[in-house]
Design a protein around this motif. Structure first.
Motif, PDB file in Angstrom:
ATOM      1  N   CYS A   1       0.834  -1.212   0.000  1.00  0.00           N
ATOM      2  CA  CYS A   1       0.000   0.000   0.000  1.00  0.00           C
ATOM      3  C   CYS A   1       0.861   1.252   0.000  1.00  0.00           C
ATOM      4  O   CYS A   1       0.681   2.137  -0.835  1.00  0.00           O
ATOM      5  CB  CYS A   1      -0.914   0.014   1.231  1.00  0.00           C
ATOM      6  SG  CYS A   1      -2.294  -1.157   1.157  1.00  0.00           S
TER       7      CYS A   1
ATOM      8  N   THR B   1      -8.800  -0.227   5.971  1.00  0.00           N
ATOM      9  CA  THR B   1      -7.855  -0.878   6.880  1.00  0.00           C
ATOM     10  C   THR B   1      -8.378  -0.944   8.310  1.00  0.00           C
ATOM     11  O   THR B   1      -7.606  -1.141   9.244  1.00  0.00           O
ATOM     12  CB  THR B   1      -6.511  -0.133   6.867  1.00  0.00           C
ATOM     13  OG1 THR B   1      -6.716   1.207   7.323  1.00  0.00           O
ATOM     14  CG2 THR B   1      -5.897  -0.124   5.484  1.00  0.00           C
TER      15      THR B   1
ATOM     16  N   TRP C   1      -2.000  -9.036  10.293  1.00  0.00           N
ATOM     17  CA  TRP C   1      -2.153  -9.737   9.031  1.00  0.00           C
ATOM     18  C   TRP C   1      -2.850 -11.072   9.308  1.00  0.00           C
ATOM     19  O   TRP C   1      -2.504 -11.785  10.263  1.00  0.00           O
ATOM     20  CB  TRP C   1      -0.807 -10.020   8.382  1.00  0.00           C
ATOM     21  CG  TRP C   1      -0.072  -8.809   7.901  1.00  0.00           C
ATOM     22  CD1 TRP C   1      -0.050  -8.313   6.633  1.00  0.00           C
ATOM     23  CD2 TRP C   1       0.766  -7.943   8.679  1.00  0.00           C
ATOM     24  NE1 TRP C   1       0.740  -7.196   6.562  1.00  0.00           N
ATOM     25  CE2 TRP C   1       1.257  -6.948   7.811  1.00  0.00           C
ATOM     26  CE3 TRP C   1       1.144  -7.900  10.018  1.00  0.00           C
ATOM     27  CZ2 TRP C   1       2.104  -5.923   8.225  1.00  0.00           C
ATOM     28  CZ3 TRP C   1       1.977  -6.888  10.455  1.00  0.00           C
ATOM     29  CH2 TRP C   1       2.445  -5.904   9.569  1.00  0.00           C
ATOM     30  N   THR C   2      -3.829 -11.430   8.476  1.00  0.00           N
ATOM     31  CA  THR C   2      -4.485 -12.715   8.633  1.00  0.00           C
ATOM     32  C   THR C   2      -3.772 -13.759   7.790  1.00  0.00           C
ATOM     33  O   THR C   2      -2.948 -13.431   6.920  1.00  0.00           O
ATOM     34  CB  THR C   2      -5.962 -12.649   8.198  1.00  0.00           C
ATOM     35  OG1 THR C   2      -6.008 -12.460   6.773  1.00  0.00           O
ATOM     36  CG2 THR C   2      -6.683 -11.495   8.893  1.00  0.00           C
TER      37      THR C   2
ATOM     38  N   LYS D   1      -4.958 -15.312   5.462  1.00  0.00           N
ATOM     39  CA  LYS D   1      -5.383 -15.152   4.078  1.00  0.00           C
ATOM     40  C   LYS D   1      -4.797 -13.903   3.427  1.00  0.00           C
ATOM     41  O   LYS D   1      -5.137 -13.560   2.298  1.00  0.00           O
ATOM     42  CB  LYS D   1      -6.910 -15.114   4.007  1.00  0.00           C
ATOM     43  CG  LYS D   1      -7.559 -16.416   4.460  1.00  0.00           C
ATOM     44  CD  LYS D   1      -9.075 -16.341   4.341  1.00  0.00           C
ATOM     45  CE  LYS D   1      -9.718 -17.637   4.776  1.00  0.00           C
ATOM     46  NZ  LYS D   1     -11.212 -17.584   4.668  1.00  0.00           N
TER      47      LYS D   1
ATOM     48  N   ALA E   1      -5.134 -10.732   4.463  1.00  0.00           N
ATOM     49  CA  ALA E   1      -5.832  -9.473   4.721  1.00  0.00           C
ATOM     50  C   ALA E   1      -5.079  -8.679   5.792  1.00  0.00           C
ATOM     51  O   ALA E   1      -4.417  -9.247   6.669  1.00  0.00           O
ATOM     52  CB  ALA E   1      -7.260  -9.758   5.171  1.00  0.00           C
ATOM     53  N   PHE E   2      -5.199  -7.346   5.732  1.00  0.00           N
ATOM     54  CA  PHE E   2      -4.480  -6.489   6.666  1.00  0.00           C
ATOM     55  C   PHE E   2      -5.447  -5.545   7.349  1.00  0.00           C
ATOM     56  O   PHE E   2      -6.428  -5.081   6.749  1.00  0.00           O
ATOM     57  CB  PHE E   2      -3.422  -5.666   5.930  1.00  0.00           C
ATOM     58  CG  PHE E   2      -2.737  -4.651   6.805  1.00  0.00           C
ATOM     59  CD1 PHE E   2      -1.725  -5.047   7.663  1.00  0.00           C
ATOM     60  CD2 PHE E   2      -3.144  -3.325   6.808  1.00  0.00           C
ATOM     61  CE1 PHE E   2      -1.108  -4.118   8.491  1.00  0.00           C
ATOM     62  CE2 PHE E   2      -2.524  -2.389   7.627  1.00  0.00           C
ATOM     63  CZ  PHE E   2      -1.511  -2.799   8.472  1.00  0.00           C
ATOM     64  N   THR E   3      -5.165  -5.222   8.623  1.00  0.00           N
ATOM     65  CA  THR E   3      -5.943  -4.214   9.334  1.00  0.00           C
ATOM     66  C   THR E   3      -5.015  -3.378  10.202  1.00  0.00           C
ATOM     67  O   THR E   3      -4.028  -3.889  10.754  1.00  0.00           O
ATOM     68  CB  THR E   3      -7.040  -4.848  10.202  1.00  0.00           C
ATOM     69  OG1 THR E   3      -7.720  -3.801  10.907  1.00  0.00           O
ATOM     70  CG2 THR E   3      -6.455  -5.818  11.223  1.00  0.00           C
TER      71      THR E   3
ATOM     72  N   GLY F   1      -5.669 -11.468  14.155  1.00  0.00           N
ATOM     73  CA  GLY F   1      -4.671 -11.662  13.118  1.00  0.00           C
ATOM     74  C   GLY F   1      -3.284 -11.710  13.730  1.00  0.00           C
ATOM     75  O   GLY F   1      -3.102 -11.664  14.948  1.00  0.00           O
TER      76      GLY F   1
END
Length: 693
Positions: free
Chosen positions: A579, A619, A662-663, A665, A667-669, A675
């Motif tokens: 990103c 996010t 981070w998961t 899979k 995905a990020f938050t 995660g």
């Protein structure tokens, strides 16, 4: 012009646009298909911007450290006499090596006579110290530590100048019409720069704003006596008797001897302090102590005020904007009930008198905009004016000679005035919720102000959408602009900023500027009269292109990563760069640079990588400013952007990286929910790398 941010932090432009979008969203959804006069006007400004951009080299754009002119930043009077020993005449004095313990100068009864009403001042943009006569004509100029923003004068006439980028304080003596370098104090490499210097009772106080501390030295020898706590991002310091007072910029507080004595709803721009029999007297210039109100499509409750405190108790607050004094940075206490205030954003200087139990009396006289420091002079006040690149004597400009440098364009100088003075919205009122302001009201010195405010909008779930303000530096490489990314380029920014700044002013934002109404603009050099609406917008675009980031103090003088920083760069490449891309222009994927080049670019003065891209992301930082999330922000110069995230929910970078997840899979938050986070070593390394951006 006011900025909002998202993700780790933003460098998108403008609280103002954050500010103006409540109305803009509705009009955008219902916009007619036919072109309007504003569309045609925007296209004309856009053609100019596109022509300008074609000549830009984002990798090698020079830093604002030097390109904005000599920047006379600080000014101080010299005492009439001193006890400094005369120095032997010489035609070539070599600078002394840095040392942490200089021998004191020999005592003597044969002092050097200094002319009354002489001054010393620093030129931040040229890293120089100057000696000035009573009329502010230059007598001498010598090299000073890099990017100085402060100076202090001892009672016996020693002059001290600190590095704004670096860890040294240089000492000078005055001999006739000469400035003589007489030593260098080394504060230690942990100090990255000094924001303010103050001399008191034989001690030199150096405010390390990035380190959040005050280093106290013996002024004669340079020996470190103690280290006092301050706050990261401190903007000003005063020593008054036994008290040390500091303005904490991001927190909007004034702290005396480690205790908060004044907390404001927004920034404090300047102050003075004086010890009196009744207790410590403080006069502070800052924004109105009221939440910013944008519900009517304009800026409400952001007037400039003078706050007076005595022994920790607020005894007066005066709306200076209503008297035409805007963004008061230079504040001087003349006596227990008398104060002098100069407005950076307007050509005025005011004397405020407080009668016991009575209404304040405010007497305003004409001056020049851009004054950030004042000192008592014969018959009036002298000032330092980085906006006009001049010293100010009795309200008149004394331009600083700058023969070795290429002159700035007139358009850039006019654009700077549009940002930092009321020139963009000269007819605003200061009645009720209405305000008289400048862009700097929320972007102190072009940076952010630490404020998180309600934008006047709610999301689809009814939650209030809030935004934090961010710097105006580096916008040319970081389009589209704003966290909502509603402005595709600086041409749109210019049109929107004039529109929203003039809302409720009863004037069409498409106006001309005539010299007879604003005679001080002659100091900027424009030959055209009047300046047309299009010329004003082109000037704003020109300045925003020139308003490049200053060097990061953590990278100055360095060329290579430490082991921790190199590991942090690898962590960033794997987890963040998808990103926050290492691009030279946020909207140009082809400008992304490979990992082996990161190091050399990070340690260049401009640090040109944007660390962002022109796309939206969700996010976990809610409420979202746009139905698609928020535009991925730039991480460039993160240390200037607190608090972090669009909603301001992270007070510091440690909080930001601790919440990254981070998961399995992919995905990020940023919200710190379920995660995988980083291990302690990676957290430490990533933080070290982020500090360099």
């Amino acid at each position: 012009m006011w900025l909002a941010a998202a993700g780790i932090a933003a460098a998108a432009f403008g609280l103002v646009v954050g500010c103006s979008r409540a109305v803009e969203d509705r009009t955008a959804r219902n916009a007619p298909s036919a072109r309007t006069p504003d569309d045609e006007r925007t296209d004309a400004v856009r053609a100019f911007e596109q022509s300008t951009r074609r000549a830009l080299d984002f990798e090698h754009m020079p830093s604002s450290e030097t390109t904005l002119g000599p920047d006379p930043w600080a000014l101080a009077p010299l005492p009439a006499t001193s006890a400094i020993a005369p120095l032997p005449a010489t035609s070539a004095l070599a600078p002394l090596p840095a040392t942490s313990a200089l021998a004191p100068l020999p005592a003597t009864s044969a002092g050097v006579r200094l002319e009354p009403s002489r001054f010393v001042g620093v030129l931040r943009g040229r890293s120089q110290l100057v000696l000035l006569d009573a009329a502010l004509s230059e007598l001498a100029r010598v090299p000073a530590p890099r990017a100085p923003t402060s100076l202090a004068v001892s009672a016996d006439g020693h002059v001290f100048v600190a590095a704004g980028l670096g860890h040294t304080v240089a000492r000078y003596t005055v001999r006739g019409d000469q400035l003589i370098a007489s030593g260098v104090f080394d504060l230690g490499t942990e100090v990255l720069g000094v924001r303010e210097l103050s001399f008191a009772a034989g001690k030199l106080y150096a405010l390390d704003d990035m380190g959040g501390r005050i280093v106290v030295l013996d002024a004669a020898t340079g020996r470190r006596l103690e280290t006092l706590p301050a706050c990261a991002g401190a903007t000003q310091m005063k020593v008054a008797g036994s008290h040390v007072a500091v303005v904490c910029g991001f927190e909007h507080t004034l702290v005396v001897d480690g205790h908060v004595v004044f907390a404001n709803n927004g920034p404090i721009w300047g102050f003075d302090a004086q010890e009196t029999p009744a207790g410590l007297l403080i006069a502070a210039g800052g924004i109105e102590d009221h939440p910013l109100d944008r519900t009517e499509g304009s800026f409400g409750f952001i007037d400039s005020f003078l706050f007076v405190l005595e022994a920790g108790r607020r005894i007066a607050e005066i709306n200076l904007s209503s008297h035409g004094v805007v963004t008061p940075k230079a504040v001087v206490i003349e006596g227990p009930g008398s104060f002098v205030v100069a407005g950076y954003g307007a050509p005025t200087i005011a004397r405020v008198e407080l009668a016991p139990g009575g209404a304040p009396h405010v007497e305003v006289t004409a001056s020049l905009p851009g004054v950030r420091a004042i000192a008592k002079a014969r018959g009036g006040w002298a000032g330092a004016d980085p906006l006009l690149d001049a010293w100010v004597a009795d309200g008149k400009a004394v331009p600083v000679a700058d023969p070795a440098e290429a002159p700035r364009s007139t358009a850039s100088r006019v654009g700077e005035a549009l940002v930092f003075t009321t020139l963009m919205a000269p007819w605003n009122k200061s009645e009720g919720r209405l305000s008289r302001f400048t862009c700097e009201t929320c972007h102190f010195e072009g940076y952010g102000d630490g404020r998180v405010h309600w934008t006047g909008r709610t999301d689809a779930h009814g939650a209030k959408v809030v935004a934090s303000t961010k710097p105006l530096y580096g916008l040319a490489a970081n389009k589209p602009h704003f966290s909502r990314a509603l402005d595709p380029d600086l041409a749109a920014v210019a049109m929107n900023e004039f529109r929203v700044a003039n809302a409720k002013s009863d004037h069409d934002p498409w106006f001309s500027i005539e010299r007879r109404e604003f005679p001080w603009i002659a100091a900027l050099g424009p030959s055209a009269d009047p300046l047309s609406p299009e010329e004003l917008r082109r000037a704003l675009v020109t300045f925003l292109v020139d308003f490049t980031h200053r060097p990061n103090p953590r990278t100055v003088g360095r060329r290579t990563f430490t082991d921790d920083e190199r590991r942090g760069a690898s962590v960033f490449r794997e987890g963040c760069a998808g990103c926050h891309a290492p691009r030279l222009a946020a909207d140009d994927p082809a400008s992304e640079v490979p990992f082996p080049r990161w190091e050399s670019l990070v340690f260049s003065d401009s640090g040109p990588l944007v660390w962002g891209k022109a796309e939206y992301a969700k996010t976990g930082i809610v409420p979202y400013v746009n139905e698609r999330g928020a535009r991925v922000p730039s991480l460039r110069r993160l240390y200037t952007k607190r608090p972090y995230f669009t909603n301001g929910s992270a007070a510091d970078l440690d909080s930001v990286i601790a919440r990254a997840r981070w998961t399995d899979k992919g995905a990020f938050t940023h919200a710190g929910s379920e995660g995988r986070g980083l291990d302690e070593r990676s957290l430490r390394a990533l933080r070290a790398f982020l500090d360099l951006l």
